[in-house]
Design an enzyme around this catalytic site. Structure first.
Site, PDB file in Angstrom:
ATOM      1  N   ARG A  48       0.783  -1.240   0.000  1.00 30.92           N
ATOM      2  CA  ARG A  48       0.000   0.000   0.000  1.00 30.92           C
ATOM      3  C   ARG A  48       0.817   1.293   0.000  1.00 30.92           C
ATOM      4  O   ARG A  48       0.249   2.374  -0.166  1.00 30.92           O
ATOM      5  CB  ARG A  48      -0.963   0.074   1.194  1.00 30.92           C
ATOM      6  CG  ARG A  48      -2.299  -0.563   0.932  1.00 30.92           C
ATOM      7  CD  ARG A  48      -3.426   0.098   1.695  1.00 30.92           C
ATOM      8  NE  ARG A  48      -3.279   0.108   3.134  1.00 30.92           N
ATOM      9  CZ  ARG A  48      -4.111   0.732   3.955  1.00 30.92           C
ATOM     10  NH1 ARG A  48      -5.133   1.424   3.476  1.00 30.92           N
ATOM     11  NH2 ARG A  48      -3.933   0.696   5.256  1.00 30.92           N
ATOM     12  N   ASP A  49       2.130   1.215   0.204  1.00 27.37           N
ATOM     13  CA  ASP A  49       2.903   2.459   0.235  1.00 27.37           C
ATOM     14  C   ASP A  49       4.285   2.271  -0.385  1.00 27.37           C
ATOM     15  O   ASP A  49       5.296   2.675   0.188  1.00 27.37           O
ATOM     16  CB  ASP A  49       3.019   2.979   1.668  1.00 27.37           C
ATOM     17  CG  ASP A  49       3.314   4.484   1.723  1.00 27.37           C
ATOM     18  OD1 ASP A  49       3.020   5.186   0.740  1.00 27.37           O
ATOM     19  OD2 ASP A  49       3.809   4.953   2.761  1.00 27.37           O
ATOM     20  N   ILE A  50       4.306   1.649  -1.554  1.00 28.09           N
ATOM     21  CA  ILE A  50       5.563   1.487  -2.280  1.00 28.09           C
ATOM     22  C   ILE A  50       5.973   2.842  -2.850  1.00 28.09           C
ATOM     23  O   ILE A  50       5.242   3.467  -3.614  1.00 28.09           O
ATOM     24  CB  ILE A  50       5.414   0.459  -3.416  1.00 28.09           C
ATOM     25  CG1 ILE A  50       5.149  -0.939  -2.835  1.00 28.09           C
ATOM     26  CG2 ILE A  50       6.661   0.440  -4.307  1.00 28.09           C
ATOM     27  CD1 ILE A  50       6.272  -1.494  -1.988  1.00 28.09           C
ATOM     28  N   ASN A  54      10.576   4.198   0.819  1.00 30.01           N
ATOM     29  CA  ASN A  54      10.335   2.914   1.484  1.00 30.01           C
ATOM     30  C   ASN A  54      11.106   1.770   0.841  1.00 30.01           C
ATOM     31  O   ASN A  54      10.825   0.596   1.108  1.00 30.01           O
ATOM     32  CB  ASN A  54       8.841   2.596   1.507  1.00 30.01           C
ATOM     33  CG  ASN A  54       8.110   3.388   2.573  1.00 30.01           C
ATOM     34  OD1 ASN A  54       8.730   3.929   3.479  1.00 30.01           O
ATOM     35  ND2 ASN A  54       6.794   3.478   2.464  1.00 30.01           N
TER      36      ASN A  54
END
Length: 257
Positions: A48-50, A54
């Protein structure tokens, strides 16, 4: 990690300079990690937060996907997850950003954006080549229609890059960021295309199917309007536009390949 994040390496040039071979290795490493999360792990996970912040780099500049604070379990019997919106503007797939419709194809979209950043050395949200383009992805679609994809390659690389690999990376990125989630490949298919094992289909994305909602500023306005209208805090979306973590807890890097 010894070499901090991919974002720092790409966007703060004085810190670490990535040659082409390293960029390609990092891109393939991210693809392998996401393939593991989506298709090979005992517990199927949507990150959900590539984004570049990150993705951490170890001493040998191997990519490590980190921060699973926003991750969701992908239950095989469900076609999608309806969830509160949380993530980073510029990396969120349109169907998820606008309607909370979450599948592993949301990670595929984010991977496509990161791939363009790796090729170009530019931040998707901050790069505006002219008044007609809102972001790096917007510019990539324009260059795709013009048949000038090589203009995306980071000029700091000069001629020191593999043109065939660059073309594959850009075409895979554009396929992964297709406005229609159904036209995006799975991560395993994207990985095979990156490595030259599969042919990359010629599919032209049409951002106009979402109209202005595909652009960053209207998305931000859309979320702010939702926050104002919502009287229940848990229903309001949680997002950022500056690359910071949103609604997530710190997590150690995971070696996924």
């Amino acid at each position: 990690m010894e070499n901090n994040s991919l974002a720092r390496a790409l966007f703060e040039r004085s810190v670490l300079k990535l040659d082409w071979a390293t960029r390609y290795k990092i891109c393939v490493g991210i693809a392998r990690g996401l393939t593991f999360l989506h298709e090979e792990s005992t517990i199927m996970i949507v990150h959900r937060d590539i984004k570049a912040t990150n993705v951490l780099l170890d001493g040998n500049l191997n990519a490590k996907i980190s921060d699973f604070g926003l991750a969701k379990l992908n239950e095989g019997e469900n076609t999608h997850i309806s969830t509160r919106i949380a993530g980073t503007i510029g990396y969120m797939a349109p169907e998820y950003a606008l309607w909370g419709y979450l599948t592993d194809k949301a990670d595929v979209y984010s991977f496509g954006v990161v791939t363009l950043e790796i090729v170009s050395g530019k931040n998707n949200s901050n790069y505006r080549p002219d008044d007609t383009c809102t972001c790096l992805l917007d510019w990539a679609f324009v260059l795709q229609q013009k048949g000038s994809l090589m203009e995306l390659v980071d000029p700091n690389l000069g001629t020191e890059f593999n043109e065939k690999e660059a073309e594959r990376m850009i075409k895979v990125a554009l396929l992964c960021t297709n406005a229609s989630s159904k036209l995006r490949p799975t991560m395993s298919a994207a990985l095979r295309m990156l490595e030259g094992q599969d042919i990359i289909p010629e599919v032209i994305s049409d951002p106009s199917i979402y109209g202005k909602d595909m652009r960053i500023s209207p998305l931000r306005d859309h979320y702010q309007h939702m926050e104002m209208q919502s009287s229940i805090g848990s229903l309001a979306p949680n997002f950022s536009s500056d690359g910071a973590q949103v609604g997530s807890s710190s997590s150690s890097a995971q070696d996924l390949h």
